[in-house]
Write an enzyme that holds these catalytic residues in place. Structure first.
Site, mmCIF file in Angstrom:
data_model
loop_
_atom_site.group_PDB
_atom_site.id
_atom_site.type_symbol
_atom_site.label_atom_id
_atom_site.label_comp_id
_atom_site.label_asym_id
_atom_site.label_seq_id
_atom_site.Cartn_x
_atom_site.Cartn_y
_atom_site.Cartn_z
ATOM 1 N N LYS A 1 0.821 -1.195 0.000
ATOM 2 C CA LYS A 1 0.000 0.000 0.000
ATOM 3 C C LYS A 1 0.860 1.251 0.000
ATOM 4 O O LYS A 1 0.377 2.354 -0.183
ATOM 5 C CB LYS A 1 -0.877 0.027 1.267
ATOM 6 N N GLY A 2 2.129 1.051 0.277
ATOM 7 C CA GLY A 2 3.028 2.179 0.539
ATOM 8 C C GLY A 2 3.155 3.190 -0.585
ATOM 9 O O GLY A 2 3.428 4.357 -0.339
ATOM 10 N N GLU B 1 7.070 2.403 -6.494
ATOM 11 C CA GLU B 1 7.290 1.802 -5.174
ATOM 12 C C GLU B 1 7.669 2.900 -4.184
ATOM 13 O O GLU B 1 8.253 3.922 -4.557
ATOM 14 C CB GLU B 1 8.395 0.744 -5.319
ATOM 15 N N ASP B 2 7.332 2.687 -2.927
ATOM 16 C CA ASP B 2 7.665 3.692 -1.912
ATOM 17 C C ASP B 2 9.157 3.737 -1.631
ATOM 18 O O ASP B 2 9.765 4.798 -1.609
ATOM 19 C CB ASP B 2 6.852 3.451 -0.615
ATOM 20 N N ASP C 1 14.752 -1.002 -0.633
ATOM 21 C CA ASP C 1 15.525 -1.304 0.571
ATOM 22 C C ASP C 1 16.509 -2.431 0.245
ATOM 23 O O ASP C 1 17.538 -2.191 -0.365
ATOM 24 C CB ASP C 1 14.520 -1.647 1.683
ATOM 25 N N LYS D 1 17.423 3.166 -0.055
ATOM 26 C CA LYS D 1 18.431 2.958 1.005
ATOM 27 C C LYS D 1 19.520 2.054 0.428
ATOM 28 O O LYS D 1 19.496 0.841 0.634
ATOM 29 C CB LYS D 1 17.796 2.230 2.197
ATOM 30 N N PHE E 1 14.768 3.867 9.721
ATOM 31 C CA PHE E 1 13.407 3.417 9.453
ATOM 32 C C PHE E 1 12.523 4.645 9.326
ATOM 33 O O PHE E 1 12.436 5.454 10.247
ATOM 34 C CB PHE E 1 12.892 2.479 10.549
ATOM 35 N N VAL E 2 11.897 4.801 8.173
ATOM 36 C CA VAL E 2 11.119 6.015 7.915
ATOM 37 C C VAL E 2 9.632 5.716 7.743
ATOM 38 O O VAL E 2 9.245 4.617 7.338
ATOM 39 C CB VAL E 2 11.652 6.755 6.664
ATOM 40 N N ASP F 1 4.688 3.053 6.311
ATOM 41 C CA ASP F 1 4.082 2.757 7.612
ATOM 42 C C ASP F 1 5.057 2.155 8.606
ATOM 43 O O ASP F 1 6.108 1.617 8.242
ATOM 44 C CB ASP F 1 2.934 1.769 7.435
ATOM 45 N N ARG G 1 0.983 6.334 7.694
ATOM 46 C CA ARG G 1 1.008 6.477 6.236
ATOM 47 C C ARG G 1 0.516 7.859 5.807
ATOM 48 O O ARG G 1 0.865 8.349 4.745
ATOM 49 C CB ARG G 1 0.109 5.410 5.583
HETATM 50 P P1 IMP Z 1 12.803 -4.576 0.025
HETATM 51 O O1 IMP Z 1 12.243 -5.816 -0.565
HETATM 52 O O2 IMP Z 1 13.707 -4.874 1.201
HETATM 53 O O3 IMP Z 1 13.446 -3.644 -0.946
HETATM 54 O O4 IMP Z 1 11.603 -3.917 0.754
HETATM 55 C C1 IMP Z 1 10.859 -2.903 0.310
HETATM 56 C C2 IMP Z 1 9.661 -2.793 1.226
HETATM 57 O O5 IMP Z 1 10.053 -2.817 2.602
HETATM 58 C C3 IMP Z 1 9.014 -1.450 1.025
HETATM 59 O O6 IMP Z 1 8.034 -1.523 0.036
HETATM 60 C C4 IMP Z 1 8.440 -1.162 2.387
HETATM 61 O O7 IMP Z 1 7.175 -1.737 2.496
HETATM 62 C C5 IMP Z 1 9.349 -1.865 3.356
HETATM 63 N N1 IMP Z 1 10.312 -0.931 3.979
HETATM 64 C C6 IMP Z 1 11.636 -0.933 3.828
HETATM 65 N N2 IMP Z 1 12.217 0.053 4.523
HETATM 66 C C7 IMP Z 1 11.203 0.712 5.147
HETATM 67 C C8 IMP Z 1 11.158 1.866 6.017
HETATM 68 O O8 IMP Z 1 12.163 2.498 6.368
HETATM 69 N N3 IMP Z 1 9.924 2.225 6.433
HETATM 70 C C9 IMP Z 1 8.787 1.585 6.076
HETATM 71 N N4 IMP Z 1 8.793 0.517 5.261
HETATM 72 C C10 IMP Z 1 9.992 0.083 4.795
HETATM 73 MG MG MG Z 2 5.784 -1.528 0.683
#
Ligand code: IMP
Ligand code: MG
Length: 183
Positions: free
Chosen positions: A40-41, A106-107, A110, A138, A159-160, A166, A172
């Protein structure tokens, strides 16, 4: 939860989203695009980015979950988390991606596991082009070699929350992007 510290203000977000919109508009001039939001981000980012595009655009949404691998939110906050790379589709797209210009919205990028999974899934559906727009990045957390094509802000390993992001489904709706202090 203690107080949140603003990392990126709403004014900075507005300015940067407009820049990304202009860049995408230039890159896809005269073409149709599908904005594919990751629930949902990315909902708020998609809504703002879409209105900065001077293009013929449609929306679609996809849902993914890596929940089974994540520790509790408080644990995630303390020590981050190590995913085993298992991502699960919770909602598929509504329209065909074949021969479309697909921009995954995408939000945050990470570890890169989510987008690596999505990219593989979407490439198999033979879009004409496949690009990634991520509001935040990140880079220090990356486990998969993946970069966004349109990235709003590179941020440190914090962590944001806010602007769609969220912490245990809360925050959110904050207009600024804030850091949750690691207690
Ligand atoms: P990845 O698969 O590790 O790249 O994860 C991406 C997902 O992790 C994002 O779509 C977020 O839902 C969640 N996420 C990663 N870092 C944060 C953060 O700092 N705050 C909130 N959600 C995060
Ligand atoms: Mg997400």
């Amino acid at each position: 939860m203690t107080e949140l510290k603003v990392l990126i203000t709403r004014e900075q977000i507005t300015k940067r989203v407009a820049e990304l919109g202009a860049e995408i508009t230039r890159d896809f001039a005269g073409q149709q695009v599908v904005l594919l939001g990751v629930l949902k981000g990315a909902a708020i980012f998609l809504a703002d980015l879409a209105r900065q595009l001077d293009l013929d655009a449609t929306f679609d949404f996809i849902g993914v979950s890596s929940y089974g691998n994540r520790p509790s939110p408080s644990q995630e906050l303390k020590s981050g988390w190590d995913s085993t790379g298992e991502v699960r589709l919770t909602k598929d797209v509504d329209q065909t991606m074949k021969d479309k210009n697909v921009i995954v919205v995408e939000d945050i990028l990470d570890t890169g596991l989510t987008l690596t999974y999505l990219k593989k899934l979407l490439v198999a559906r033979q879009p004409r082009t496949l690009k990634i727009a991520a509001l935040l990045d990140k880079p220090s957390r990356r486990k998969m070699p993946l970069e966004g094509d349109y990235v709003g802000f590179k941020i440190p390993d914090e962590f944001v929350v806010g602007y769609g992001l969220d912490y245990a489904e809360r925050y959110r709706n904050l207009a600024d992007i804030c850091v949750v202090p690691r207690v």
